[in-house]
Design an enzyme around this catalytic site. Structure first.
Site, short mmCIF file in Angstrom:
data_model
loop_
_atom_site.label_atom_id
_atom_site.label_comp_id
_atom_site.label_asym_id
_atom_site.label_seq_id
_atom_site.Cartn_x
_atom_site.Cartn_y
_atom_site.Cartn_z
N CYS A 75 54.24 -103.42 -60.37
CA CYS A 75 53.09 -104.12 -59.81
C CYS A 75 52.19 -103.05 -59.23
CB CYS A 75 53.52 -105.12 -58.75
SG CYS A 75 52.13 -105.87 -57.87
N THR A 76 50.92 -103.11 -59.50
CA THR A 76 50.03 -102.01 -59.10
C THR A 76 49.87 -101.91 -57.60
OG1 THR A 76 48.13 -103.46 -59.53
CG2 THR A 76 48.76 -101.92 -61.28
N GLU A 77 50.26 -102.94 -56.85
CA GLU A 77 50.20 -102.86 -55.38
C GLU A 77 51.41 -102.14 -54.78
OE1 GLU A 77 47.06 -105.10 -56.35
OE2 GLU A 77 49.07 -105.82 -56.83
N THR A 135 50.88 -107.81 -63.95
CA THR A 135 51.15 -109.23 -64.22
C THR A 135 50.23 -109.81 -65.29
OG1 THR A 135 52.01 -109.62 -62.00
CG2 THR A 135 51.19 -111.53 -63.21
N MET A 148 42.58 -107.27 -58.97
CA MET A 148 43.81 -108.08 -58.94
C MET A 148 45.00 -107.26 -58.41
SD MET A 148 43.11 -109.76 -62.67
CE MET A 148 42.31 -108.25 -63.26
N THR A 170 46.27 -104.21 -63.58
CA THR A 170 47.30 -105.09 -63.04
C THR A 170 48.42 -105.19 -64.07
OG1 THR A 170 47.84 -107.43 -62.67
CG2 THR A 170 45.80 -106.97 -63.83
#
Length: 230
Positions: free
Chosen positions: A196-198, A85, A10, A83
């Site tokens: 956010c991990t992205e 979120t 995710m 993740t």
């Protein structure tokens, strides 16, 4: 060495970062050919994203809780949700398994306070920036949390879902994030949480005028420490 259960996908781009960072830490600590004991369950993010956008959090909870129980059956001794979120469902996941749940916001708050930072700017998905499940955890640790304006929050959110989750890293988006981060600094932020991990794919420490707290790295190192019993 303990076995970590990674609940990822995710997106898979950031889950790959977890795997790399955890193994790099274990290798640094133990040397030789050592690597972390990891069980990975990677979900289909399309299903999760559809549930998010439709507000069907119960459906997302069912998918993730089933995955968490599968990790526990596979021998995981701690659960790491890769993740920010979906920590909205932390209570559901904690109830679904008997193994410890390593919460990303708690690990991040500890790191921020260790740096003697009290006021932080938070970047993440709209869910993370606007709802209380994440900001509340940070506030409970004694932090003051600032978020971007409404239009800026949408910008941050759109870059995550329309670019970073698809593996697209664009210089123009980095510039947009830098502008938003500097706005938070002008409002009093002493540090920026990449919630956010992205975002770690786009923003690096030198991209802001204040310390940047990479939740992916912080959470991964927390997991690696559990793996090593430290």
């Amino acid at each position: 060495m303990k076995t970590i259960g990674l609940l990822g996908g995710m997106s898979w781009e950031s889950s790959a970062e977890y795997y790399r960072l955890i193994n790099e830490h274990v290798k640094r600590e133990l040397g030789g050919h050592h690597s972390a004991k990891v069980v990975l369950y990677s979900v289909d993010f399309q299903e999760i994203e559809h549930a998010q956008s439709a507000g069907r959090w119960d459906e997302a909870a069912r998918i993730l809780c089933d995955a968490a129980r599968a990790l526990e059956r596979a021998g995981a001794e701690a659960l790491v949700l890769c993740t920010n979120t979906m920590h909205k469902l932390a209570a559901d996941l904690t109830s679904a398994v008997r193994i410890p749940f390593l919460h990303i916001a708690e690990a991040t708050a500890q790191e921020v306070l260790r740096a003697n930072v009290k006021t932080v700017g938070l970047l993440g998905t709209r869910y993370t920036m606007e709802q209380d499940f994440y900001k509340g955890r940070l506030a409970d640790s004694g932090l003051e949390v600032l978020v971007p304006t409404g239009a800026e929050r949408q910008e941050v959110h759109d870059v995550i879902y329309q670019e970073l989750c698809l593996g697209q890293v664009k210089a123009v988006s980095r510039e947009r994030y830098q502008r938003i981060m500097e706005g938070l600094v002008r409002r009093g932020a002493q540090g920026i949480i990449l919630g956010c991990t992205e975002i770690t794919l786009l923003i690096k420490p030198g991209d802001a005028s204040v310390p940047v707290f990479d939740t992916t790295a912080i959470h991964a190192l927390k997991a690696a420490g559990f793996c090593l019993g430290s």
